[in-house]
Write a protein that holds these residues in place. Structure first.
Motif, mmCIF file in Angstrom:
data_model
loop_
_atom_site.group_PDB
_atom_site.id
_atom_site.type_symbol
_atom_site.label_atom_id
_atom_site.label_comp_id
_atom_site.label_asym_id
_atom_site.label_seq_id
_atom_site.Cartn_x
_atom_site.Cartn_y
_atom_site.Cartn_z
ATOM 1 N N SER A 19 0.828 -1.215 0.000
ATOM 2 C CA SER A 19 0.000 0.000 0.000
ATOM 3 C C SER A 19 0.859 1.260 0.000
ATOM 4 C CB SER A 19 -0.912 -0.002 1.243
ATOM 5 O OG SER A 19 -1.947 0.947 1.127
ATOM 6 N N ASP A 43 5.026 0.229 -4.185
ATOM 7 C CA ASP A 43 4.238 0.014 -2.975
ATOM 8 C C ASP A 43 4.930 -0.929 -1.995
ATOM 9 O OD1 ASP A 43 3.978 -2.387 -4.292
ATOM 10 O OD2 ASP A 43 1.784 -2.411 -4.311
ATOM 11 N N TRP A 79 -5.122 8.825 2.949
ATOM 12 C CA TRP A 79 -5.781 7.825 2.102
ATOM 13 C C TRP A 79 -4.750 6.879 1.523
ATOM 14 C CZ3 TRP A 79 -6.017 6.687 -3.299
ATOM 15 C CH2 TRP A 79 -7.082 5.840 -3.670
ATOM 16 N N TRP A 80 -4.995 5.589 1.752
ATOM 17 C CA TRP A 80 -4.096 4.537 1.309
ATOM 18 C C TRP A 80 -4.683 3.816 0.106
ATOM 19 C CZ3 TRP A 80 0.518 3.568 4.001
ATOM 20 C CH2 TRP A 80 0.658 4.247 5.220
ATOM 21 N N GLY A 81 -3.818 3.449 -0.839
ATOM 22 C CA GLY A 81 -4.229 2.668 -2.002
ATOM 23 C C GLY A 81 -3.186 1.627 -2.326
ATOM 24 N N HIS A 82 -3.624 0.547 -2.933
ATOM 25 C CA HIS A 82 -2.716 -0.549 -3.259
ATOM 26 C C HIS A 82 -1.556 -0.085 -4.135
ATOM 27 C CE1 HIS A 82 -2.330 -4.885 -5.074
ATOM 28 N NE2 HIS A 82 -1.231 -4.487 -4.500
ATOM 29 N N GLY A 86 -4.880 3.943 -6.503
ATOM 30 C CA GLY A 86 -5.813 3.085 -5.786
ATOM 31 C C GLY A 86 -5.692 1.632 -6.164
ATOM 32 N N ASN A 95 -6.837 -3.917 -2.357
ATOM 33 C CA ASN A 95 -6.951 -2.465 -2.274
ATOM 34 C C ASN A 95 -7.903 -2.111 -1.140
ATOM 35 O OD1 ASN A 95 -6.512 0.266 -3.307
ATOM 36 N ND2 ASN A 95 -8.652 0.207 -3.885
ATOM 37 N N PRO A 96 -7.506 -1.258 -0.206
ATOM 38 C CA PRO A 96 -6.280 -0.448 -0.169
ATOM 39 C C PRO A 96 -5.032 -1.187 0.298
ATOM 40 C CG PRO A 96 -7.651 0.012 1.727
ATOM 41 C CD PRO A 96 -8.455 -0.904 0.874
ATOM 42 N N ILE A 144 -9.360 -0.080 6.130
ATOM 43 C CA ILE A 144 -9.989 -0.821 5.028
ATOM 44 C C ILE A 144 -11.493 -0.565 5.010
ATOM 45 C CG2 ILE A 144 -10.529 -3.130 4.161
ATOM 46 C CD1 ILE A 144 -7.765 -4.022 5.155
ATOM 47 N N GLY A 148 -9.970 3.053 2.591
ATOM 48 C CA GLY A 148 -8.595 3.533 2.467
ATOM 49 C C GLY A 148 -8.271 4.728 3.339
ATOM 50 N N TRP A 149 -9.285 5.372 3.908
ATOM 51 C CA TRP A 149 -9.045 6.545 4.755
ATOM 52 C C TRP A 149 -8.816 6.134 6.205
ATOM 53 C CZ3 TRP A 149 -7.999 11.233 2.985
ATOM 54 C CH2 TRP A 149 -8.464 11.622 1.724
#
Length: 245
Positions: A19, A43, A79-82, A86, A95-96, A144, A148-149
């Motif tokens: 991530s 990532d 905010w996290w994304g793979h 995203g 994802n995330p 999750i 993602g936030w």
């Protein structure tokens, strides 16, 4: 042969579950993709707590001159994304981040003269927020569930000025072996406003703040049934105490 195939499949699954923190929100307002955020395209995590780039990650390819204004006392989100943007393809189950990657999310600040141009060597970081394991639920689970936030509050007493905001996720699914905890971190360029006076209490350096044998880093998070609930024990989040106002 079957064992080799299984191990290869597990390795591929683990590699696919990483991530990147790539957006900031302020009081619920999304500040925009990669705006004011220093991020790599990769990532992959850092595994060595003494890595020279442990402050804000390695291989930074996304960096701009934006400095995000945040009032002291505001709710800030990361905010996290793979991958950058995203999901990695449609219906991305990782994802995330892969749901197996249980662990804490931690927020640090470092005071700087200019958030847009500062380097990261020699900075002093103080912790402003943390979430670990609560009633069997990890901070990663909360992130999750929020698409993602993940959120924290900038303490109202923090002195105004430019800072780097370091948001860190530690994945503990393999942390029963030394050097196998996975560290994901990105830094945002921010400017705190307000009339606070505090900052720098219990400051630490990155690298230097963590040891590979810290109880929150070298840990088996599974119970006898294989559930990642810490075995019913309290989890100790690494790093210094959170700043109190």
């Amino acid at each position: 042969m079957k064992a080799k195939v299984l191990l290869a499949a597990l390795a591929a699954s683990t590699a696919a579950g990483h991530s990147i923190m790539q957006k900031i929100s302020v009081n619920g307002v999304d500040q925009g993709q990669l705006k004011g955020v220093r991020a790599p395209d990769s990532d992959s995590p850092i595994l060595n707590v003494n890595d020279g780039n442990f402050a804000c990650n390695t291989g930074i390819t996304h960096k701009d001159n934006n400095v995000i204004s945040i009032p002291a006392g505001a709710k800030v989100g990361g905010w996290w994304g793979h991958v950058i943007g995203g999901a990695q393809g449609s219906n991305d189950p990782d994802n995330p981040i892969a749901p197996s990657h249980k662990g804490p999310i931690i927020y640090y600040l470092a005071k700087v003269s200019n958030a847009a141009t500062t380097g990261t060597t020699g900075l002093q970081w103080f912790k402003i927020s943390e979430e670990g394991l609560n009633n069997g639920k990890w901070a990663v689970d909360t992130m999750i569930a929020n698409g993602g936030w993940h959120y924290a509050t900038i303490p109202s007493c923090v002195a105004p000025g430019d800072y780097l905001l370091r948001i860190e996720l530690i994945a503990l699914h393999s942390a029963g072996s030394q050097g196998a905890a996975q560290f994901y971190m990105e830094c945002a360029q921010i400017r705190i406003t307000g009339s606070g006076t505090k900052g720098g209490a219990n400051s630490v350096s990155f690298p230097g703040a963590y040891k590979a044998t810290d109880p929150g880093i070298l840990i088996n998070i599974y119970n006898n049934a294989g559930q990642p609930n810490g075995g019913g024990k309290a989890y100790t989040i690494p790093g210094p105490p959170v700043l109190t106002c």
